[in-house]
Design a protein around this motif. Sequence first.
Motif, PDB file in Angstrom:
ATOM      1  N   GLY A   1      22.783 -14.007 -24.245  1.00 47.71           N
ATOM      2  CA  GLY A   1      23.731 -13.355 -23.506  1.00 47.71           C
ATOM      3  C   GLY A   1      25.015 -13.912 -23.050  1.00 47.71           C
ATOM      4  N   ASN A   2      25.766 -13.515 -22.071  1.00 45.89           N
ATOM      5  CA  ASN A   2      27.172 -13.847 -22.040  1.00 45.89           C
ATOM      6  C   ASN A   2      27.297 -14.548 -20.520  1.00 45.89           C
ATOM      7  N   LEU A   3      28.207 -15.766 -20.583  1.00 49.95           N
ATOM      8  CA  LEU A   3      28.362 -16.365 -19.327  1.00 49.95           C
ATOM      9  C   LEU A   3      29.203 -15.496 -18.437  1.00 49.95           C
ATOM     10  N   THR A   4      28.854 -15.193 -17.179  1.00 52.22           N
ATOM     11  CA  THR A   4      29.502 -14.637 -16.384  1.00 52.22           C
ATOM     12  C   THR A   4      30.851 -15.206 -15.697  1.00 52.22           C
ATOM     13  N   ALA A   5      30.773 -16.487 -15.744  1.00 50.19           N
ATOM     14  CA  ALA A   5      31.889 -17.269 -15.149  1.00 50.19           C
ATOM     15  C   ALA A   5      31.940 -18.694 -15.834  1.00 50.19           C
ATOM     16  N   ASP A   6      32.998 -19.483 -15.503  1.00 46.58           N
ATOM     17  CA  ASP A   6      32.788 -20.786 -15.955  1.00 46.58           C
ATOM     18  C   ASP A   6      31.722 -21.483 -15.607  1.00 46.58           C
ATOM     19  N   PRO A   7      31.314 -22.366 -16.324  1.00 45.54           N
ATOM     20  CA  PRO A   7      30.278 -23.339 -15.509  1.00 45.54           C
ATOM     21  C   PRO A   7      30.712 -24.276 -14.388  1.00 45.54           C
ATOM     22  N   GLU A   8      29.945 -24.567 -13.535  1.00 42.67           N
ATOM     23  CA  GLU A   8      30.335 -25.206 -12.279  1.00 42.67           C
ATOM     24  C   GLU A   8      29.568 -26.551 -12.467  1.00 42.67           C
ATOM     25  N   THR A   9      30.139 -27.656 -12.417  1.00 46.45           N
ATOM     26  CA  THR A   9      29.587 -28.968 -12.297  1.00 46.45           C
ATOM     27  C   THR A   9      29.716 -29.602 -10.795  1.00 46.45           C
ATOM     28  N   ARG A  10      28.562 -30.389 -10.550  1.00 45.52           N
ATOM     29  CA  ARG A  10      28.608 -30.953  -9.305  1.00 45.52           C
ATOM     30  C   ARG A  10      27.625 -32.259  -9.500  1.00 45.52           C
ATOM     31  N   THR A  11      27.823 -33.218  -8.724  1.00 45.43           N
ATOM     32  CA  THR A  11      27.094 -34.295  -8.500  1.00 45.43           C
ATOM     33  C   THR A  11      25.941 -34.346  -7.200  1.00 45.43           C
ATOM     34  N   THR A  12      24.804 -34.640  -7.414  1.00 44.23           N
ATOM     35  CA  THR A  12      23.884 -34.409  -6.494  1.00 44.23           C
ATOM     36  C   THR A  12      23.995 -35.693  -5.607  1.00 44.23           C
ATOM     37  N   GLN A  13      23.251 -35.801  -4.301  1.00 43.65           N
ATOM     38  CA  GLN A  13      23.277 -36.715  -3.477  1.00 43.65           C
ATOM     39  C   GLN A  13      22.715 -37.998  -4.137  1.00 43.65           C
ATOM     40  N   ASN A  14      21.848 -38.151  -5.236  1.00 43.61           N
ATOM     41  CA  ASN A  14      21.311 -39.212  -5.622  1.00 43.61           C
ATOM     42  C   ASN A  14      21.866 -39.429  -7.034  1.00 43.61           C
TER      43      ASN A  14
ATOM     44  N   GLY B   1      22.860 -37.761  -9.751  1.00 36.53           N
ATOM     45  CA  GLY B   1      22.677 -37.110 -11.006  1.00 36.53           C
ATOM     46  C   GLY B   1      23.837 -35.773 -11.023  1.00 36.53           C
ATOM     47  N   THR B   2      23.950 -35.492 -12.414  1.00 36.27           N
ATOM     48  CA  THR B   2      24.933 -34.538 -12.671  1.00 36.27           C
ATOM     49  C   THR B   2      24.244 -33.108 -13.012  1.00 36.27           C
ATOM     50  N   VAL B   3      24.727 -32.112 -12.339  1.00 34.64           N
ATOM     51  CA  VAL B   3      23.989 -30.747 -12.727  1.00 34.64           C
ATOM     52  C   VAL B   3      25.291 -29.743 -12.943  1.00 34.64           C
ATOM     53  N   CYS B   4      25.095 -28.838 -13.942  1.00 34.34           N
ATOM     54  CA  CYS B   4      25.891 -27.899 -14.270  1.00 34.34           C
ATOM     55  C   CYS B   4      25.375 -26.598 -14.157  1.00 34.34           C
ATOM     56  N   ASN B   5      25.843 -25.693 -13.225  1.00 34.95           N
ATOM     57  CA  ASN B   5      25.071 -24.347 -13.051  1.00 34.95           C
ATOM     58  C   ASN B   5      25.980 -23.054 -13.416  1.00 34.95           C
ATOM     59  N   PHE B   6      25.572 -22.395 -14.093  1.00 36.59           N
ATOM     60  CA  PHE B   6      26.032 -20.927 -14.789  1.00 36.59           C
ATOM     61  C   PHE B   6      25.176 -19.740 -14.607  1.00 36.59           C
ATOM     62  N   THR B   7      25.671 -18.675 -14.958  1.00 41.38           N
ATOM     63  CA  THR B   7      24.719 -17.650 -14.811  1.00 41.38           C
ATOM     64  C   THR B   7      24.729 -16.821 -16.413  1.00 41.38           C
TER      65      THR B   7
ATOM     66  N   ALA C   1      20.361 -23.813 -14.822  1.00 42.38           N
ATOM     67  CA  ALA C   1      21.079 -25.213 -14.362  1.00 42.38           C
ATOM     68  C   ALA C   1      20.596 -26.150 -15.626  1.00 42.38           C
ATOM     69  N   ALA C   2      21.658 -26.889 -15.819  1.00 43.29           N
ATOM     70  CA  ALA C   2      21.684 -27.989 -16.906  1.00 43.29           C
ATOM     71  C   ALA C   2      21.807 -29.501 -16.359  1.00 43.29           C
ATOM     72  N   TRP C   3      21.043 -30.488 -16.592  1.00 42.84           N
ATOM     73  CA  TRP C   3      21.024 -31.614 -15.889  1.00 42.84           C
ATOM     74  C   TRP C   3      21.555 -32.686 -16.784  1.00 42.84           C
ATOM     75  N   ARG C   4      22.152 -33.762 -16.527  1.00 47.47           N
ATOM     76  CA  ARG C   4      22.426 -34.982 -16.914  1.00 47.47           C
ATOM     77  C   ARG C   4      23.659 -34.697 -18.188  1.00 47.47           C
ATOM     78  N   ASP C   5      23.269 -35.678 -19.210  1.00 53.27           N
ATOM     79  CA  ASP C   5      24.110 -35.215 -20.393  1.00 53.27           C
ATOM     80  C   ASP C   5      24.341 -34.026 -20.918  1.00 53.27           C
ATOM     81  N   LEU C   6      23.432 -33.036 -20.781  1.00 48.63           N
ATOM     82  CA  LEU C   6      23.548 -31.563 -21.185  1.00 48.63           C
ATOM     83  C   LEU C   6      24.255 -30.916 -20.125  1.00 48.63           C
ATOM     84  N   ALA C   7      24.646 -31.285 -18.878  1.00 50.90           N
ATOM     85  CA  ALA C   7      25.399 -30.897 -17.742  1.00 50.90           C
ATOM     86  C   ALA C   7      26.778 -30.917 -18.378  1.00 50.90           C
ATOM     87  N   ALA C   8      27.207 -32.172 -18.705  1.00 49.83           N
ATOM     88  CA  ALA C   8      28.386 -32.593 -19.066  1.00 49.83           C
ATOM     89  C   ALA C   8      28.906 -31.641 -20.372  1.00 49.83           C
TER      90      ALA C   8
END
Length: 166
Positions: free
Chosen positions: A11-24, A26-32, A58-65
């Motif tokens: 499918g198609n991404l509805t928006a640009d991916p959003e990356t954030r760092t968790t409290q511990n 970790g890096t996570v990238c969220n998209f729809t 949700a993609a985590w760690r290196d995949l998120a970047a």
Amino acid sequence: MAGETVITIVGNLTADPETRTTQNGGTVCNFTIASTPRQYNSQSGQWEDGPALFLRCAAWRDLAAHCAQSLSKGMRVIAQGRLRQHSYQAQDGSNRIVIEMQVDEIGPSLRYATAQVTRADSQRATRPQPTGQRADSPATDPWAADRAAGGGATATDPWADADGEF
């Protein structure tokens, strides 16, 4: 991954991916991803869109970047991963359930586009060996020297035929 629900979505991404760092840390990238089925209507002679499925991912760690650097709104992708269900209580007190895909693999669809792939070697050197990898397996890429010498298939390439072609 035994017993988990593994799916593949195109499918198609509805928006640009959003990356954030968790409290511990970790890096996570969220998209729809929006996936819309199409059917040919033989009576009207036209293609018709069905109801779209919007799947939060949700993609985590290196995949998120890598997702954050490579993907953008509107891009057609193929993603494979595991479905996860999360429950929470909303501010109004109601209980909610969210289903999202934890992405294991993702890439651009080449059906209507082309892509140039760049290997991320810097993360590869620091990555731990996967569980279950044989102790006598090579620590380095056995074809790296072949690619450095000219980048093509060589005698050590098991997929090359006698002429060195694929």
